[in-house]
Scaffold this active site. Structure first.
Site, PDB file in Angstrom:
ATOM      1  N   HIS A   1     126.236  19.807 107.085  1.00  0.00           N
ATOM      2  CA  HIS A   1     125.180  20.658 107.811  1.00  0.00           C
ATOM      3  C   HIS A   1     123.839  20.487 107.507  1.00  0.00           C
ATOM      4  CE1 HIS A   1     124.658  24.165 110.085  1.00  0.00           C
ATOM      5  NE2 HIS A   1     125.550  24.837 109.442  1.00  0.00           N
TER       6      HIS A   1
ATOM      7  N   THR B   1     140.626  10.051 111.917  1.00  0.00           N
ATOM      8  CA  THR B   1     141.571  10.219 111.153  1.00  0.00           C
ATOM      9  C   THR B   1     142.578  10.790 111.723  1.00  0.00           C
ATOM     10  OG1 THR B   1     142.554  10.596 108.829  1.00  0.00           O
ATOM     11  CG2 THR B   1     141.037  12.128 109.740  1.00  0.00           C
TER      12      THR B   1
END
Length: 411
Positions: A382, A329
Protein backbone atom coordinates in the site's frame (compact mmCIF):
# COMPACT_ATOMS: atom_id res chain seq x y z
CA UNK A 1 50.55 -32.60 -7.42
CA UNK A 2 47.03 -32.62 -5.99
CA UNK A 3 44.32 -30.44 -7.59
CA UNK A 4 42.03 -28.45 -5.32
CA UNK A 5 38.25 -28.67 -5.57
CA UNK A 6 37.11 -25.06 -5.08
CA UNK A 7 33.72 -23.52 -4.20
CA UNK A 8 32.78 -21.61 -7.38
CA UNK A 9 31.14 -18.20 -7.61
CA UNK A 10 27.57 -18.68 -6.40
CA UNK A 11 25.87 -15.66 -7.91
CA UNK A 12 24.99 -12.12 -6.97
CA UNK A 13 24.84 -11.47 -3.20
CA UNK A 14 25.49 -15.16 -2.40
CA UNK A 15 28.77 -15.70 -0.54
CA UNK A 16 28.25 -18.94 1.39
CA UNK A 17 26.87 -22.41 0.84
CA UNK A 18 26.32 -25.67 2.70
CA UNK A 19 27.89 -28.94 1.59
CA UNK A 20 24.75 -31.00 0.98
CA UNK A 21 26.12 -34.25 -0.41
CA UNK A 22 29.35 -35.82 -1.65
CA UNK A 23 28.93 -38.14 -4.64
CA UNK A 24 32.43 -39.57 -4.21
CA UNK A 25 34.49 -40.88 -1.31
CA UNK A 26 38.23 -40.81 -0.61
CA UNK A 27 39.93 -43.25 -2.96
CA UNK A 28 37.26 -43.10 -5.69
CA UNK A 29 38.42 -42.45 -9.25
CA UNK A 30 36.98 -39.38 -11.00
CA UNK A 31 36.97 -37.95 -14.49
CA UNK A 32 37.16 -34.30 -15.47
CA UNK A 33 33.76 -32.51 -15.28
CA UNK A 34 32.20 -35.40 -13.35
CA UNK A 35 29.88 -34.18 -10.54
CA UNK A 36 31.66 -34.52 -7.19
CA UNK A 37 29.69 -32.63 -4.58
CA UNK A 38 26.36 -30.83 -4.24
CA UNK A 39 26.22 -27.39 -2.62
CA UNK A 40 23.07 -25.78 -1.27
CA UNK A 41 22.72 -21.99 -1.20
CA UNK A 42 19.82 -19.89 0.01
CA UNK A 43 18.48 -19.79 -3.54
CA UNK A 44 19.59 -22.80 -5.58
CA UNK A 45 21.32 -26.16 -5.33
CA UNK A 46 24.30 -26.63 -7.60
CA UNK A 47 26.87 -29.32 -8.37
CA UNK A 48 30.64 -28.85 -8.36
CA UNK A 49 32.40 -30.86 -11.07
CA UNK A 50 35.87 -32.37 -11.04
CA UNK A 51 38.53 -29.93 -12.35
CA UNK A 52 40.76 -32.84 -13.50
CA UNK A 53 41.07 -36.61 -13.76
CA UNK A 54 42.43 -38.53 -10.81
CA UNK A 55 41.45 -39.95 -7.45
CA UNK A 56 39.76 -38.28 -4.49
CA UNK A 57 42.74 -37.83 -2.16
CA UNK A 58 41.08 -35.88 0.64
CA UNK A 59 37.69 -34.42 1.58
CA UNK A 60 38.28 -31.15 3.41
CA UNK A 61 34.66 -30.01 3.87
CA UNK A 62 32.35 -32.74 5.13
CA UNK A 63 28.60 -32.86 4.49
CA UNK A 64 26.82 -30.17 6.49
CA UNK A 65 29.85 -27.84 6.52
CA UNK A 66 29.42 -24.12 5.81
CA UNK A 67 31.81 -22.98 3.05
CA UNK A 68 32.55 -19.63 1.46
CA UNK A 69 33.22 -18.83 -2.18
CA UNK A 70 36.78 -19.88 -3.03
CA UNK A 71 37.10 -22.34 -0.13
CA UNK A 72 38.70 -25.73 -0.70
CA UNK A 73 36.25 -28.62 -0.65
CA UNK A 74 38.72 -31.42 -1.26
CA UNK A 75 41.77 -32.60 -3.20
CA UNK A 76 42.16 -34.74 -6.32
CA UNK A 77 45.35 -36.76 -6.51
CA UNK A 78 46.76 -37.63 -9.96
CA UNK A 79 45.91 -41.13 -11.14
CA UNK A 80 48.30 -43.69 -9.71
CA UNK A 81 48.94 -41.88 -6.43
CA UNK A 82 47.55 -43.40 -3.28
CA UNK A 83 44.69 -41.62 -1.60
CA UNK A 84 45.21 -40.04 1.78
CA UNK A 85 44.73 -42.87 4.27
CA UNK A 86 42.27 -42.47 7.09
CA UNK A 87 43.97 -41.59 10.37
CA UNK A 88 43.55 -44.56 12.65
CA UNK A 89 45.82 -46.45 15.01
CA UNK A 90 46.83 -49.91 13.75
CA UNK A 91 45.07 -52.65 15.61
CA UNK A 92 47.44 -54.83 17.64
CA UNK A 93 48.01 -58.27 16.19
CA UNK A 94 45.99 -60.77 18.12
CA UNK A 95 46.84 -64.42 18.45
CA UNK A 96 44.30 -67.06 19.33
CA UNK A 97 44.68 -68.36 22.84
CA UNK A 98 45.10 -72.12 23.14
CA UNK A 99 41.88 -73.82 24.05
CA UNK A 100 41.87 -75.28 27.52
CA UNK A 101 41.45 -79.05 27.61
CA UNK A 102 37.94 -80.08 28.51
CA UNK A 103 37.05 -82.78 30.99
CA UNK A 104 36.48 -86.23 29.63
CA UNK A 105 32.87 -86.08 30.78
CA UNK A 106 32.31 -83.00 28.65
CA UNK A 107 33.88 -84.68 25.65
CA UNK A 108 31.50 -87.59 26.00
CA UNK A 109 28.56 -85.26 26.31
CA UNK A 110 29.46 -83.68 22.94
CA UNK A 111 29.14 -87.01 21.22
CA UNK A 112 25.82 -87.88 22.82
CA UNK A 113 22.84 -87.35 20.51
CA UNK A 114 20.72 -84.29 21.24
CA UNK A 115 16.95 -84.69 21.56
CA UNK A 116 16.60 -82.29 18.68
CA UNK A 117 18.76 -84.40 16.39
CA UNK A 118 16.05 -86.93 15.58
CA UNK A 119 12.40 -85.98 15.93
CA UNK A 120 9.48 -87.91 14.59
CA UNK A 121 7.22 -86.02 12.17
CA UNK A 122 4.49 -85.66 14.81
CA UNK A 123 6.88 -84.38 17.45
CA UNK A 124 8.60 -81.98 15.01
CA UNK A 125 5.26 -80.50 13.95
CA UNK A 126 4.23 -79.97 17.60
CA UNK A 127 7.57 -78.32 18.43
CA UNK A 128 7.52 -75.97 15.42
CA UNK A 129 3.88 -74.94 15.85
CA UNK A 130 4.49 -73.97 19.48
CA UNK A 131 7.97 -72.54 18.87
CA UNK A 132 9.63 -74.76 21.46
CA UNK A 133 13.30 -75.51 22.03
CA UNK A 134 13.58 -79.32 21.95
CA UNK A 135 16.92 -79.21 23.82
CA UNK A 136 15.05 -77.93 26.91
CA UNK A 137 12.64 -80.89 26.97
CA UNK A 138 13.67 -84.10 28.72
CA UNK A 139 13.10 -87.11 26.47
CA UNK A 140 11.80 -90.45 27.72
CA UNK A 141 12.20 -92.44 24.51
CA UNK A 142 15.05 -94.64 23.35
CA UNK A 143 18.47 -92.93 23.65
CA UNK A 144 16.73 -89.96 25.26
CA UNK A 145 14.65 -89.08 22.22
CA UNK A 146 11.50 -87.01 22.55
CA UNK A 147 8.04 -88.42 22.35
CA UNK A 148 4.80 -86.57 21.75
CA UNK A 149 3.90 -87.14 25.39
CA UNK A 150 7.17 -85.50 26.53
CA UNK A 151 6.31 -82.36 24.55
CA UNK A 152 2.73 -82.21 25.81
CA UNK A 153 3.86 -82.66 29.44
CA UNK A 154 6.42 -79.87 28.99
CA UNK A 155 3.79 -77.53 27.55
CA UNK A 156 1.49 -78.20 30.53
CA UNK A 157 4.20 -77.50 33.11
CA UNK A 158 5.84 -74.43 31.53
CA UNK A 159 4.81 -70.88 32.50
CA UNK A 160 2.61 -68.88 30.11
CA UNK A 161 4.60 -67.06 27.43
CA UNK A 162 4.89 -63.26 27.63
CA UNK A 163 2.84 -63.01 24.44
CA UNK A 164 -0.26 -64.09 26.36
CA UNK A 165 -0.29 -60.85 28.38
CA UNK A 166 -3.18 -58.51 27.59
CA UNK A 167 -2.43 -56.04 24.80
CA UNK A 168 -4.06 -53.25 26.81
CA UNK A 169 -1.18 -53.32 29.32
CA UNK A 170 1.28 -52.33 26.59
CA UNK A 171 -0.89 -49.67 25.06
CA UNK A 172 -0.91 -47.74 28.34
CA UNK A 173 2.87 -47.37 28.32
CA UNK A 174 4.22 -43.97 27.14
CA UNK A 175 5.56 -43.91 23.59
CA UNK A 176 9.30 -43.32 23.16
CA UNK A 177 10.23 -39.66 22.72
CA UNK A 178 11.86 -40.34 19.34
CA UNK A 179 8.44 -41.25 17.92
CA UNK A 180 6.75 -38.09 19.19
CA UNK A 181 8.99 -35.51 17.57
CA UNK A 182 11.96 -35.16 15.24
CA UNK A 183 14.44 -32.29 15.10
CA UNK A 184 15.79 -31.47 11.63
CA UNK A 185 18.15 -28.63 10.78
CA UNK A 186 16.66 -26.03 8.42
CA UNK A 187 18.16 -25.95 4.95
CA UNK A 188 19.62 -22.73 3.61
CA UNK A 189 16.72 -22.44 1.18
CA UNK A 190 14.13 -22.85 3.95
CA UNK A 191 15.92 -20.25 6.13
CA UNK A 192 16.05 -17.82 3.22
CA UNK A 193 12.34 -18.33 2.51
CA UNK A 194 11.57 -17.62 6.17
CA UNK A 195 13.72 -14.47 6.14
CA UNK A 196 12.14 -13.08 2.97
CA UNK A 197 8.57 -13.76 4.09
CA UNK A 198 9.20 -12.08 7.43
CA UNK A 199 10.94 -9.21 5.66
CA UNK A 200 7.85 -8.69 3.51
CA UNK A 201 5.60 -8.58 6.59
CA UNK A 202 7.92 -6.23 8.48
CA UNK A 203 8.65 -3.72 5.71
CA UNK A 204 5.63 -3.58 3.39
CA UNK A 205 2.21 -2.14 4.14
CA UNK A 206 0.69 -5.33 2.80
CA UNK A 207 -2.98 -5.56 1.91
CA UNK A 208 -5.03 -8.03 -0.17
CA UNK A 209 -8.01 -7.40 -2.41
CA UNK A 210 -10.20 -10.16 -3.85
CA UNK A 211 -12.36 -10.77 -6.88
CA UNK A 212 -13.65 -13.76 -8.83
CA UNK A 213 -13.64 -14.61 -12.50
CA UNK A 214 -15.71 -16.88 -14.71
CA UNK A 215 -13.36 -19.37 -16.39
CA UNK A 216 -15.91 -20.57 -18.97
CA UNK A 217 -14.46 -18.87 -22.05
CA UNK A 218 -10.84 -19.68 -21.22
CA UNK A 219 -11.73 -23.31 -20.58
CA UNK A 220 -13.66 -23.55 -23.85
CA UNK A 221 -10.84 -21.92 -25.82
CA UNK A 222 -8.30 -24.24 -24.20
CA UNK A 223 -10.44 -27.32 -24.90
CA UNK A 224 -11.14 -26.49 -28.53
CA UNK A 225 -7.57 -25.43 -29.39
CA UNK A 226 -5.55 -27.81 -27.22
CA UNK A 227 -4.86 -30.44 -29.86
CA UNK A 228 -3.94 -27.96 -32.59
CA UNK A 229 -1.80 -25.94 -30.20
CA UNK A 230 0.09 -28.99 -28.95
CA UNK A 231 0.55 -30.39 -32.46
CA UNK A 232 2.07 -27.16 -33.74
CA UNK A 233 4.11 -26.02 -30.73
CA UNK A 234 4.90 -29.38 -29.03
CA UNK A 235 3.70 -28.05 -25.68
CA UNK A 236 0.38 -28.17 -23.83
CA UNK A 237 -1.76 -25.06 -23.47
CA UNK A 238 -2.34 -24.25 -19.80
CA UNK A 239 -4.14 -21.55 -17.85
CA UNK A 240 -0.94 -19.84 -16.66
CA UNK A 241 -0.14 -18.31 -20.06
CA UNK A 242 -3.58 -16.66 -20.12
CA UNK A 243 -3.03 -15.17 -16.66
CA UNK A 244 0.49 -13.98 -17.48
CA UNK A 245 -0.78 -12.25 -20.61
CA UNK A 246 -3.74 -10.77 -18.69
CA UNK A 247 -1.43 -9.45 -15.97
CA UNK A 248 0.88 -7.85 -18.51
CA UNK A 249 -2.11 -6.00 -20.05
CA UNK A 250 -3.08 -4.78 -16.56
CA UNK A 251 0.51 -3.91 -15.55
CA UNK A 252 0.86 -1.64 -18.58
CA UNK A 253 -2.30 0.21 -17.56
CA UNK A 254 -1.39 0.40 -13.85
CA UNK A 255 2.42 0.75 -13.73
CA UNK A 256 2.51 1.21 -9.95
CA UNK A 257 1.83 -2.52 -9.56
CA UNK A 258 5.05 -3.14 -11.53
CA UNK A 259 7.08 -0.71 -9.42
CA UNK A 260 9.22 -0.99 -6.28
CA UNK A 261 10.61 1.24 -3.55
CA UNK A 262 14.35 1.99 -3.50
CA UNK A 263 15.16 4.20 -0.53
CA UNK A 264 13.20 7.39 -1.05
CA UNK A 265 12.55 6.67 -4.72
CA UNK A 266 9.83 4.82 -6.59
CA UNK A 267 11.26 2.76 -9.46
CA UNK A 268 8.78 2.15 -12.28
CA UNK A 269 9.74 -0.79 -14.50
CA UNK A 270 9.19 -0.62 -18.25
CA UNK A 271 9.94 -4.33 -18.60
CA UNK A 272 7.77 -7.22 -17.48
CA UNK A 273 9.68 -10.06 -15.82
CA UNK A 274 7.02 -12.33 -14.36
CA UNK A 275 7.89 -14.71 -11.53
CA UNK A 276 5.94 -17.98 -11.33
CA UNK A 277 5.97 -19.66 -7.92
CA UNK A 278 6.88 -23.36 -8.04
CA UNK A 279 6.62 -25.78 -5.13
CA UNK A 280 9.57 -28.20 -4.82
CA UNK A 281 10.54 -30.84 -2.25
CA UNK A 282 13.08 -28.34 -0.89
CA UNK A 283 10.67 -25.41 -0.67
CA UNK A 284 9.05 -22.67 -2.74
CA UNK A 285 11.12 -21.07 -5.50
CA UNK A 286 10.13 -18.38 -7.99
CA UNK A 287 11.81 -18.68 -11.41
CA UNK A 288 11.37 -15.61 -13.59
CA UNK A 289 10.19 -15.34 -17.19
CA UNK A 290 12.27 -12.44 -18.50
CA UNK A 291 10.57 -10.03 -20.92
CA UNK A 292 7.37 -12.05 -20.84
CA UNK A 293 5.56 -9.31 -22.77
CA UNK A 294 7.62 -10.19 -25.83
CA UNK A 295 6.79 -13.91 -25.70
CA UNK A 296 3.81 -15.66 -27.26
CA UNK A 297 1.55 -18.20 -25.58
CA UNK A 298 3.61 -21.15 -26.82
CA UNK A 299 6.92 -19.66 -25.66
CA UNK A 300 5.45 -18.87 -22.24
CA UNK A 301 4.07 -22.39 -21.81
CA UNK A 302 7.36 -23.97 -22.90
CA UNK A 303 9.34 -21.74 -20.51
CA UNK A 304 7.00 -22.52 -17.60
CA UNK A 305 7.29 -26.27 -18.21
CA UNK A 306 11.08 -26.10 -18.45
CA UNK A 307 11.55 -23.87 -15.40
CA UNK A 308 9.14 -25.95 -13.32
CA UNK A 309 10.90 -29.20 -14.20
CA UNK A 310 14.36 -27.83 -13.45
CA UNK A 311 13.10 -26.21 -10.24
CA UNK A 312 11.95 -29.60 -8.94
CA UNK A 313 15.28 -31.13 -9.99
CA UNK A 314 17.23 -28.32 -8.28
CA UNK A 315 18.91 -27.25 -11.53
CA UNK A 316 17.87 -23.60 -11.80
CA UNK A 317 20.57 -20.99 -12.21
CA UNK A 318 20.88 -17.89 -10.06
CA UNK A 319 19.99 -15.64 -12.99
CA UNK A 320 16.68 -17.46 -13.45
CA UNK A 321 15.64 -16.63 -9.88
CA UNK A 322 16.47 -12.92 -9.90
CA UNK A 323 15.01 -9.74 -11.32
CA UNK A 324 11.26 -10.38 -11.23
CA UNK A 325 8.92 -7.38 -11.29
CA UNK A 326 5.63 -9.17 -10.50
CA UNK A 327 4.75 -12.67 -9.29
CA UNK A 328 1.91 -15.13 -9.87
CA UNK A 329 1.25 -18.07 -7.56
CA UNK A 330 -1.29 -20.83 -8.16
CA UNK A 331 -2.49 -22.44 -4.94
CA UNK A 332 -5.38 -23.95 -6.86
CA UNK A 333 -3.24 -26.86 -8.04
CA UNK A 334 -3.14 -27.99 -4.39
CA UNK A 335 -6.87 -27.42 -3.87
CA UNK A 336 -6.76 -23.97 -2.26
CA UNK A 337 -10.07 -22.15 -2.64
CA UNK A 338 -8.84 -18.78 -1.31
CA UNK A 339 -5.64 -17.39 0.22
CA UNK A 340 -3.72 -14.17 0.83
CA UNK A 341 -0.32 -14.53 -0.89
CA UNK A 342 2.71 -12.80 0.65
CA UNK A 343 4.74 -10.34 -1.41
CA UNK A 344 8.04 -11.36 -2.95
CA UNK A 345 10.34 -8.40 -1.97
CA UNK A 346 11.17 -5.94 -3.41
CA UNK A 347 8.13 -6.42 -5.67
CA UNK A 348 4.95 -4.53 -4.88
CA UNK A 349 2.34 -7.00 -6.14
CA UNK A 350 1.56 -10.71 -6.33
CA UNK A 351 -1.47 -12.41 -7.88
CA UNK A 352 -2.94 -15.52 -6.29
CA UNK A 353 -4.86 -18.01 -8.46
CA UNK A 354 -7.08 -20.61 -6.86
CA UNK A 355 -9.14 -23.73 -7.45
CA UNK A 356 -11.74 -23.69 -10.23
CA UNK A 357 -15.09 -24.67 -8.72
CA UNK A 358 -18.60 -24.84 -10.09
CA UNK A 359 -20.81 -22.28 -8.32
CA UNK A 360 -24.35 -20.98 -8.96
CA UNK A 361 -24.18 -17.56 -10.64
CA UNK A 362 -26.94 -15.12 -11.59
CA UNK A 363 -26.44 -14.24 -15.27
CA UNK A 364 -27.21 -10.82 -16.84
CA UNK A 365 -30.56 -12.15 -18.11
CA UNK A 366 -31.53 -13.17 -14.58
CA UNK A 367 -31.09 -16.90 -15.12
CA UNK A 368 -29.23 -19.04 -12.61
CA UNK A 369 -26.37 -21.13 -14.03
CA UNK A 370 -23.56 -23.29 -12.68
CA UNK A 371 -20.31 -21.66 -13.83
CA UNK A 372 -16.64 -22.61 -13.31
CA UNK A 373 -15.47 -19.82 -11.00
CA UNK A 374 -12.05 -18.94 -9.61
CA UNK A 375 -11.28 -16.56 -6.75
CA UNK A 376 -8.43 -14.14 -7.48
CA UNK A 377 -6.36 -12.41 -4.80
CA UNK A 378 -3.98 -9.49 -5.27
CA UNK A 379 -1.66 -8.75 -2.37
CA UNK A 380 0.06 -5.38 -2.76
CA UNK A 381 2.27 -2.87 -0.98
CA UNK A 382 0.00 0.00 0.00
CA UNK A 383 3.03 2.32 0.20
CA UNK A 384 3.31 2.09 -3.59
CA UNK A 385 -0.15 1.11 -4.80
CA UNK A 386 -3.38 2.86 -3.85
CA UNK A 387 -6.53 0.88 -3.26
CA UNK A 388 -8.14 2.24 -6.44
CA UNK A 389 -5.20 1.04 -8.53
CA UNK A 390 -5.14 -2.38 -6.87
CA UNK A 391 -8.86 -3.01 -7.35
CA UNK A 392 -8.79 -1.68 -10.92
CA UNK A 393 -5.78 -3.88 -11.75
CA UNK A 394 -7.57 -6.99 -10.51
CA UNK A 395 -10.77 -6.10 -12.39
CA UNK A 396 -8.69 -5.69 -15.57
CA UNK A 397 -7.21 -9.15 -15.10
CA UNK A 398 -10.71 -10.55 -14.49
CA UNK A 399 -12.04 -8.92 -17.70
CA UNK A 400 -9.19 -10.36 -19.80
CA UNK A 401 -9.73 -13.86 -18.44
CA UNK A 402 -13.50 -13.78 -18.88
CA UNK A 403 -13.06 -12.56 -22.48
CA UNK A 404 -9.61 -13.63 -23.76
CA UNK A 405 -10.16 -11.68 -26.98
CA UNK A 406 -9.27 -8.57 -24.99
CA UNK A 407 -5.72 -9.91 -24.60
CA UNK A 408 -5.25 -10.39 -28.35
CA UNK A 409 -6.90 -7.10 -29.32
CA UNK A 410 -5.48 -5.08 -26.39
CA UNK A 411 -8.85 -3.63 -25.44
Amino acid sequence: MATEIIVPALGESVTEATVAKWFKAVGDSVSMDEPLVELETDKVTLEVNAPSDGTIGEIVADEGSEVAVGAVLGLISPSGEAATPAKSAPAPESRPEPEAPRPASAQKTDTAPSPAMALSPAVRKLVEENRLDPDRIEGSGKDGRLTKGDVLNFMEKREPAPATKPVAAKSSEPRPAVEREERVRMTRLRKRIAERLKEAQNTAAMLTTFNECDMTNVMEARKSLQDSFEKKHKVRLGFMSFFIKACIVALKEYPAVNAEIDGDDLVYKNHYDIGVAVGTPQGLVVPVLKDADQAGFAEIEASIADLGRRAREGKLTMDELQGGTFTITNGGIYGSLMSTPILNPPQSGILGMHKIQQRPMVMPDGSLQARPMMYLALSYDHRVIDGREAVSFLVRVKDCIEDPRRILLDI
